[in-house]
Design a protein around this motif. Structure first.
Motif, PDB file in Angstrom:
ATOM      1  N   ARG A   7      22.155  59.266  70.380  1.00 14.51           N
ATOM      2  CA  ARG A   7      21.046  59.707  69.585  1.00 14.51           C
ATOM      3  C   ARG A   7      21.669  59.348  68.191  1.00 14.51           C
ATOM      4  N   TYR A   8      22.755  58.839  67.983  1.00 11.11           N
ATOM      5  CA  TYR A   8      23.064  58.609  66.591  1.00 11.11           C
ATOM      6  C   TYR A   8      22.824  57.047  66.043  1.00 11.11           C
ATOM      7  N   ASP A   9      22.590  57.324  64.713  1.00  7.96           N
ATOM      8  CA  ASP A   9      22.251  55.854  64.000  1.00  7.96           C
ATOM      9  C   ASP A   9      23.352  54.978  64.074  1.00  7.96           C
ATOM     10  N   VAL A  10      23.333  53.778  64.469  1.00  7.56           N
ATOM     11  CA  VAL A  10      24.307  52.861  64.525  1.00  7.56           C
ATOM     12  C   VAL A  10      23.756  51.794  63.496  1.00  7.56           C
ATOM     13  N   PRO A  11      23.860  51.799  62.260  1.00 11.77           N
ATOM     14  CA  PRO A  11      23.275  50.606  61.289  1.00 11.77           C
ATOM     15  C   PRO A  11      23.809  49.286  61.396  1.00 11.77           C
ATOM     16  N   VAL A  12      25.158  49.365  61.596  1.00 13.48           N
ATOM     17  CA  VAL A  12      25.831  47.933  61.398  1.00 13.48           C
ATOM     18  C   VAL A  12      27.197  48.089  62.618  1.00 13.48           C
ATOM     19  N   VAL A  13      27.412  46.822  63.160  1.00 15.06           N
ATOM     20  CA  VAL A  13      28.626  47.059  64.006  1.00 15.06           C
ATOM     21  C   VAL A  13      29.697  45.810  63.196  1.00 15.06           C
ATOM     22  N   ILE A  14      30.795  46.283  63.006  1.00 11.97           N
ATOM     23  CA  ILE A  14      31.806  45.614  62.402  1.00 11.97           C
ATOM     24  C   ILE A  14      32.870  44.891  63.344  1.00 11.97           C
ATOM     25  N   ARG A  15      32.646  43.376  63.356  1.00 10.45           N
ATOM     26  CA  ARG A  15      33.582  42.917  64.250  1.00 10.45           C
ATOM     27  C   ARG A  15      34.990  42.860  63.962  1.00 10.45           C
ATOM     28  N   ASP A  16      35.917  42.425  64.919  1.00 11.58           N
ATOM     29  CA  ASP A  16      37.397  42.379  64.743  1.00 11.58           C
ATOM     30  C   ASP A  16      37.627  41.293  63.430  1.00 11.58           C
ATOM     31  N   ARG A  17      38.067  41.896  62.198  1.00 11.13           N
ATOM     32  CA  ARG A  17      38.222  41.169  61.245  1.00 11.13           C
ATOM     33  C   ARG A  17      39.762  41.520  60.496  1.00 11.13           C
ATOM     34  N   GLU A  18      40.684  41.420  61.490  1.00  9.04           N
ATOM     35  CA  GLU A  18      42.026  41.666  60.982  1.00  9.04           C
ATOM     36  C   GLU A  18      42.470  40.789  59.868  1.00  9.04           C
ATOM     37  N   SER A  19      42.216  39.587  59.774  1.00  9.43           N
ATOM     38  CA  SER A  19      42.688  38.673  58.713  1.00  9.43           C
ATOM     39  C   SER A  19      41.979  39.257  57.256  1.00  9.43           C
ATOM     40  N   LEU A  20      40.669  39.679  57.125  1.00  9.73           N
ATOM     41  CA  LEU A  20      39.951  39.981  56.228  1.00  9.73           C
ATOM     42  C   LEU A  20      40.442  41.388  55.613  1.00  9.73           C
ATOM     43  N   PHE A  21      40.389  42.464  56.312  1.00  9.06           N
ATOM     44  CA  PHE A  21      40.991  43.524  56.085  1.00  9.06           C
ATOM     45  C   PHE A  21      42.379  43.751  55.922  1.00  9.06           C
ATOM     46  N   GLY A  22      43.190  42.926  56.586  1.00 13.28           N
ATOM     47  CA  GLY A  22      44.666  42.765  56.238  1.00 13.28           C
ATOM     48  C   GLY A  22      44.977  42.192  54.917  1.00 13.28           C
ATOM     49  N   GLY A  23      44.103  41.139  54.669  1.00 12.80           N
ATOM     50  CA  GLY A  23      44.144  40.601  53.073  1.00 12.80           C
ATOM     51  C   GLY A  23      43.705  41.686  51.938  1.00 12.80           C
ATOM     52  N   CYS A  24      42.842  42.565  52.328  1.00 13.23           N
ATOM     53  CA  CYS A  24      42.470  43.681  51.333  1.00 13.23           C
ATOM     54  C   CYS A  24      43.498  44.470  50.941  1.00 13.23           C
ATOM     55  N   TRP A  25      44.320  44.920  52.095  1.00 13.79           N
ATOM     56  CA  TRP A  25      45.610  45.877  51.737  1.00 13.79           C
ATOM     57  C   TRP A  25      46.684  44.994  51.161  1.00 13.79           C
ATOM     58  N   ASP A  26      46.973  43.732  51.629  1.00 11.18           N
ATOM     59  CA  ASP A  26      47.897  43.032  50.834  1.00 11.18           C
ATOM     60  C   ASP A  26      47.494  42.817  49.444  1.00 11.18           C
ATOM     61  N   GLN A  27      46.237  42.846  48.954  1.00 10.24           N
ATOM     62  CA  GLN A  27      46.106  42.360  47.712  1.00 10.24           C
ATOM     63  C   GLN A  27      45.641  43.653  46.937  1.00 10.24           C
ATOM     64  N   GLU A  28      45.407  44.864  47.512  1.00 15.61           N
ATOM     65  CA  GLU A  28      44.968  45.822  47.204  1.00 15.61           C
ATOM     66  C   GLU A  28      43.700  45.757  46.510  1.00 15.61           C
ATOM     67  N   CYS A  29      42.665  45.620  47.212  1.00 13.39           N
ATOM     68  CA  CYS A  29      41.290  45.178  46.800  1.00 13.39           C
ATOM     69  C   CYS A  29      40.171  45.656  48.089  1.00 13.39           C
ATOM     70  N   SER A  30      38.916  45.450  47.479  1.00 13.26           N
ATOM     71  CA  SER A  30      38.015  45.550  48.506  1.00 13.26           C
ATOM     72  C   SER A  30      37.798  44.583  49.188  1.00 13.26           C
ATOM     73  N   ALA A  31      36.877  44.186  50.159  1.00 10.16           N
ATOM     74  CA  ALA A  31      36.747  43.229  50.948  1.00 10.16           C
ATOM     75  C   ALA A  31      35.751  42.094  49.863  1.00 10.16           C
ATOM     76  N   PHE A  32      35.020  42.695  49.300  1.00 13.34           N
ATOM     77  CA  PHE A  32      34.226  42.049  48.132  1.00 13.34           C
ATOM     78  C   PHE A  32      34.858  41.242  47.551  1.00 13.34           C
ATOM     79  N   LYS A  33      36.108  41.857  46.777  1.00 10.82           N
ATOM     80  CA  LYS A  33      36.756  41.253  45.718  1.00 10.82           C
ATOM     81  C   LYS A  33      37.570  40.349  46.413  1.00 10.82           C
ATOM     82  N   PHE A  34      38.112  40.470  47.604  1.00  8.30           N
ATOM     83  CA  PHE A  34      38.663  39.674  48.340  1.00  8.30           C
ATOM     84  C   PHE A  34      38.356  38.341  48.510  1.00  8.30           C
ATOM     85  N   VAL A  35      37.205  38.330  49.182  1.00 11.90           N
ATOM     86  CA  VAL A  35      36.425  37.022  49.575  1.00 11.90           C
ATOM     87  C   VAL A  35      36.017  36.290  48.166  1.00 11.90           C
ATOM     88  N   GLU A  36      35.842  37.150  47.205  1.00 12.23           N
ATOM     89  CA  GLU A  36      35.374  36.459  45.899  1.00 12.23           C
ATOM     90  C   GLU A  36      36.602  35.629  45.178  1.00 12.23           C
TER      91      GLU A  36
END
Length: 272
Positions: A215-244
């Motif tokens: 019964r819960y709203d599931v608006p998005v599903v996030i795939r396995d993005r270990e490289s993206l999110f790991g990069g965010c932590w390495d660079q101390e930034c959001s995914a938005f800033k990381f990809v840009e």
């Protein structure tokens, strides 16, 4: 105003990563955002943005304000750091002692309500007037950190791991919400469930089907993005800033994930 708590009863599901990226997404939509880190762990959302460097006992902290303004060293606004346009009240070592401090305060003063102190601090300091969005990232372990976050926001966004553990989480989500409502004597809304770490495993697909049939709203599903999110932590930034700023050329699958984070923020803003 939009207020919500990122909460999952299981650790390591990407809760803090989601909290930080949603905060930045709201800011990119032109909203004034306050992100409150109630997780005493070193690897909290404060670390994601590199604002966790002032943790000494002699430094003022939100925990001190929540016990008594007499313990605080200055206005609560002085605690705020800013990263990517988001105002952040960072984690601090004293958060580990917060439950004990709140219990002691309750013993001293029977009218003191431990679970209401964060809301009281924000109210006494008129913090709500400065922001369009306030989101809180507490630890996964249930207790006073979670109670204060939920009492202050009344809404939950629940990241779920696509595994057997995640399956049990969705089955128990009704119990979690009911338990928080009983404990705090308030209504709590689960605004969104966000499955994280989807792969091509058949078990993941099965768990995802069960979650989407709930019964819960599931608006998005996030795939396995270990490289993206790991990069965010390495660079101390959001995914938005990381990809840009740190991906050249940009990767289509990572841009798709960033778009989903943006869409999720917009969906949450629509319920405010």
């Amino acid at each position: 105003m939009l207020t919500y708590t990122l909460y999952s009863e299981a650790g390591g599901v990407g809760k803090s990563t989601l909290a930080g990226n949603l905060a930045v997404a709201h800011r990119r939509h032109g909203l004034d955002v306050l992100l409150i880190d109630l997780d005493p762990q070193d690897a909290s959302v404060s670390a994601l943005f590199g604002v966790d460097d002032e943790r000494g006992e002699d430094i003022d902290s939100l925990a001190k304000h929540m016990v008594s303004e007499d313990y605080a060293d200055g206005p609560v606004r002085d605690l705020i750091r800013t990263a990517e346009g988001v105002d952040i009240i960072p984690s601090h070592n004293t958060l580990e002692q917060l439950p004990e401090w709140l219990i002691r305060a309750k013993i001293r003063d029977g009218d003191f309500e431990p679970a209401e102190q964060l809301r009281d601090v924000l109210g006494r300091n008129d913090v709500h007037q400065d922001y369009d969005v306030i989101l809180i990232d507490p630890p996964a372990t249930s207790g006073q950190h979670v109670y204060n976050a939920v009492f202050a926001t009344r809404r939950l966004v629940v990241p779920l791991e696509l595994s057997g553990k995640g399956d049990r989480s969705i089955e128990g989500l009704d119990d979690i919400v009911a338990g928080l409502e009983d404990q705090l004597d308030i209504n709590v809304g689960a605004e969104a469930v966000v499955p994280i770490g989807l792969s091509n495993l058949s078990a993941h697909r099965r768990y995802l089907d069960e979650i989407q049939a709930s019964r819960y709203d599931v608006p998005v599903v996030i795939r396995d993005r270990e490289s993206l999110f790991g990069g965010c932590w390495d660079q101390e930034c959001s995914a938005f800033k990381f990809v840009e700023e740190h991906r050249s050329p940009q990767r289509d699958h990572e841009m798709e994930t960033v778009e989903k984070l943006d869409d999720l923020a917009a969906r949450l803003e629509a319920v405010a």
